[in-house]
Design an enzyme around this catalytic site. Structure first.
Site, mmCIF file in Angstrom:
data_model
loop_
_atom_site.group_PDB
_atom_site.id
_atom_site.type_symbol
_atom_site.label_atom_id
_atom_site.label_comp_id
_atom_site.label_asym_id
_atom_site.label_seq_id
_atom_site.Cartn_x
_atom_site.Cartn_y
_atom_site.Cartn_z
ATOM 1 N N HIS A 127 0.832 -1.206 0.000
ATOM 2 C CA HIS A 127 0.000 0.000 0.000
ATOM 3 C C HIS A 127 0.863 1.251 0.000
ATOM 4 C CE1 HIS A 127 -4.003 -1.836 1.544
ATOM 5 N NE2 HIS A 127 -3.928 -1.794 0.235
ATOM 6 N N CYS B 164 -3.368 -9.222 -22.964
ATOM 7 C CA CYS B 164 -3.308 -8.531 -21.677
ATOM 8 C C CYS B 164 -2.113 -8.955 -20.824
ATOM 9 C CB CYS B 164 -4.607 -8.729 -20.893
ATOM 10 S SG CYS B 164 -4.838 -10.409 -20.342
HETATM 11 C C1 PEP Z 1 -1.246 -13.747 -17.872
HETATM 12 O O1 PEP Z 1 -1.068 -14.914 -17.516
HETATM 13 O O2 PEP Z 1 -0.674 -13.210 -18.846
HETATM 14 C C2 PEP Z 1 -2.182 -12.895 -17.130
HETATM 15 C C3 PEP Z 1 -2.540 -11.719 -17.576
HETATM 16 O O3 PEP Z 1 -2.635 -13.378 -15.938
HETATM 17 P P1 PEP Z 1 -1.765 -13.338 -14.558
HETATM 18 O O4 PEP Z 1 -0.507 -12.569 -14.847
HETATM 19 O O5 PEP Z 1 -2.643 -12.703 -13.550
HETATM 20 O O6 PEP Z 1 -1.539 -14.789 -14.321
#
Ligand code: PEP
Ligand code: MG
Length: 583
Positions: free
Chosen positions: A192, A505
């Site tokens: 935090h 992502c």
């Molecule tokens: C990924 O695996 O690329 C993802 C976005 O999920 P995390 O990083 O939360 O596993």
């Protein structure tokens, strides 16, 4: 004059500042250990009540100030929650009434139990929780022991305070004193305190080896939170360099702000949807701050892990609906809990697994704990009335896995309908592509799903059989490995057949070097970390038709050095920016 030295630590919060080292003595109050007589009970209880009341009032009045950021609000509200927790208050009272502790000792020992509990979990999120309890304890102790309410009153814009550990309220106080940077011996990037430092623009460097032996009180320092460097006793050349860097940084910030309202499109006019990855509800205000297209990934498990009780449907509904409402008509993509792997919660008893990343993780964990999933899905269905929400499932292995999760989603909607509770089922449902089998089944998944989202972090881990958290094999963790790129391309091509949108992502989308490659491969939706947002946007805006040609004609059935050549030489002009370094 003493010799200049460059000290290398870890950059926790970006920013540059010059000033004088000031060690902060953790002014831990000496807790009196005496027990009290029965005749003192009333007076001690009154002191406790006054301290609790004053602390709550303080926090409430902070919360009502105009200039309090969303992140600060979230943290202060957590502290307020602790101060109103009935169980904690009861324990405080009984430490005085039953054990005859003086009020300071009662506060100290009652909080100690919670702090020890969270510390014992050996997990960053719980460490954060322990820090919150320690922070509230210090606030109360300062009241009952008449400690200085602002231990930093001597600091000013010229000071670089050095902490062993820092709490979120310390960061708030530093900001009020106009301090621009600090050094912490221990501070993790997800704490935090770190989140607040970034929100309040206070630079921070942590984990400098042998800090206390090297930096002395009053030493002149330059703190560079971006590079994680601290320059001790800078010479004239270094001072000139950093003065210029400061000017350049200001120019970049101005330039980036200019980017805020520009179209996110390539030189050929292709519009790229650039969304944000977030892990905490308070990060939702970044959507308007950066003008992102929305949230492409909200990692809900962080919200879950930091709680003391399983978050109820109502609690989750409040959180999701507030977030969706705040960014409407932009989209909030909620990923259902990705529990398991390195994200386990003390709230759900689980058997230890030999290979947790290959075990009960993501959707498997949720399917094994259907009540958990149902509570979350019902909260999301209800929240969808307040804005545009998408749902995606993590760690889907194939289309059957997805259909099973979708079936549960539909039955949650039916249940709400039967109960007469208002909801919206107009929620696009998608899946993460994180496992090679999902990428190889992306045709079937694209047919069934409303959208796909490629999680490269796990896709790399599972394709190359390399633990993403294991430093000793990190040289095998190559995000642009041709095998990974083939899976990404297969997913993009299969999704295009069904007009199913695909987003990327994983961390790859936040790395500037990979942007021309991903755009050239046909990616049109990226979801990135806030800190990379404008950097990525500016690279996108530099991509032209040549990028598409180069990547389209590239044969990915090749060796890694050839891909290195493509990424780090051929596509270099598109992401390269003149970067100077001081050494
Ligand atoms: C990924 O695996 O690329 C993802 C976005 O999920 P995390 O990083 O939360 O596993
Ligand atoms: Mg993942």
């Amino acid at each position: 004059m003493s010799k200049m030295q460059i000290l290398k630590g870890i950059g926790i919060a970006k920013g540059l500042a010059l000033g004088y080292a000031t060690y902060i003595k953790t002014s831990k109050p000496e807790i009196p250990s005496h027990t009290i007589g029965k005749e003192e009970l009333d007076a001690e209880i009154t002191k406790l009540e006054q301290a609790l009341d004053q602390s709550r009032e303080e926090l409430n009045s902070f919360l009502q100030q105009q200039d309090v950021s969303e992140s600060e609000k979230e943290i202060l509200s957590t502290h307020l929650e602790i101060l109103t927790d009935p169980e904690l208050i009861q324990n405080l009272n009984s430490a005085i009434n039953d054990e005859l502790h003086n009020v300071a000792k009662a506060i100290h020992t009652t909080f100690e139990e919670a702090i020890d509990f969270f510390h014992s979990m050996e997990n960053e999120i719980f460490a954060q929780r322990a820090a919150d309890f320690a922070d509230v304890r210090m606030r109360l102790l300062r009241k009952v022991m008449n400690h200085d309410p602002n231990p930093f009153s001597e600091l000013n814009t010229d000071s670089i305070p050095i902490f062993t550990e820092i709490s979120p309220s310390d960061v708030s106080l530093l900001s009020k004193q106009g301090v621009c940077a600090y050094i912490a011996e221990n501070c993790s990037a997800t704490s935090h305190a770190a989140i607040l430092s970034r929100a309040l623009n206070i630079a921070c460097v942590a984990h400098i080896p042998e800090l206390k032996e090297t930096v002395h009180e009053g030493d002149y320092l330059i703190v560079d939170g971006g590079s994680g460097e601290v320059i001790l006793n800078p010479d004239d050349e270094a001072l000139d360099f950093y003065a210029q860097k400061l000017q350049i940084q200001e120019l970049i910030e101005q330039k980036q702000l200019q980017l805020k309202n520009t179209e996110c499109q390539t030189k050929t006019g292709a519009l790229i949807d650039l969304a944000l990855n977030i892990g905490l509800p308070e990060e939702i205000d970044l959507v308007s701050k950066l003008n992102s297209s929305g949230v492409g990934l909200f990692r809900t498990e962080f919200l879950f892990i930091s709680k003391e009780q399983l978050p109820s449907e109502e609690e989750q509904y409040q959180i999701y609906s507030k977030m969706a409402d705040q960014i409407a008509p932009k989209t909030l993509t909620i990923r259902t809990f990705d529990m398991g792997g390195d994200k386990l919660s003390h709230l759900i008893p689980t058997k230890p697994e030999a290979n947790p990343y290959l075990g009960n993780r993501g959707i498997r964990f949720s399917l094994a704990h259907p009540e958990l999933l149902r509570t979350q899905l019902k909260a999301i269905l209800r929240a969808a009335k307040h804005g545009k929400i998408c749902i995606m499932f993590p760690m889907i292995v194939d289309v059957d896995d997805f259909l099973e999760a979708k079936r549960i989603f539909l039955s949650c909607a039916d249940e709400l309908y039967a109960e007469g509770i208002s909801y919206s089922a107009e929620i696009p449902i998608g899946t993460m592509i994180e496992i090679p089998s999902a990428a190889l089944s992306s045709d079937a998944l694209a047919r069934e799903c409303d959208f796909l989202s490629i999680g490269t972090n796990d896709l790399v881990q599972y394709t190359l059989a390399v633990d993403r958290n294991n430093e000793s094999v990190s040289s095998y963790y190559i995000q642009h490995h041709p095998a990974v790129l083939k899976l990404i391309r297969a997913t993009l091509v299969n999704a295009a057949k069904y007009n199913t949108p695909v987003s990327i992502c994983g961390e790859m989308a936040s790395i500037r070097e990979y942007i021309p490659l991903l755009i050239g491969m046909g990616a049109t939706n990226l979801s990135v970390n806030a800190s990379a947002f404008f950097d990525v946007k500016s690279v996108i805006q530099r991509c032209d038709a040549k990028v598409n040609m180069i990547v389209k004609n590239f044969d990915f059935s090749t060796s890694l050095p050839k891909v290195d050549e493509l990424v780090y030489r051929t596509l270099k002009p598109y992401y390269e920016e003149k970067k100077e370094s001081y050494k």
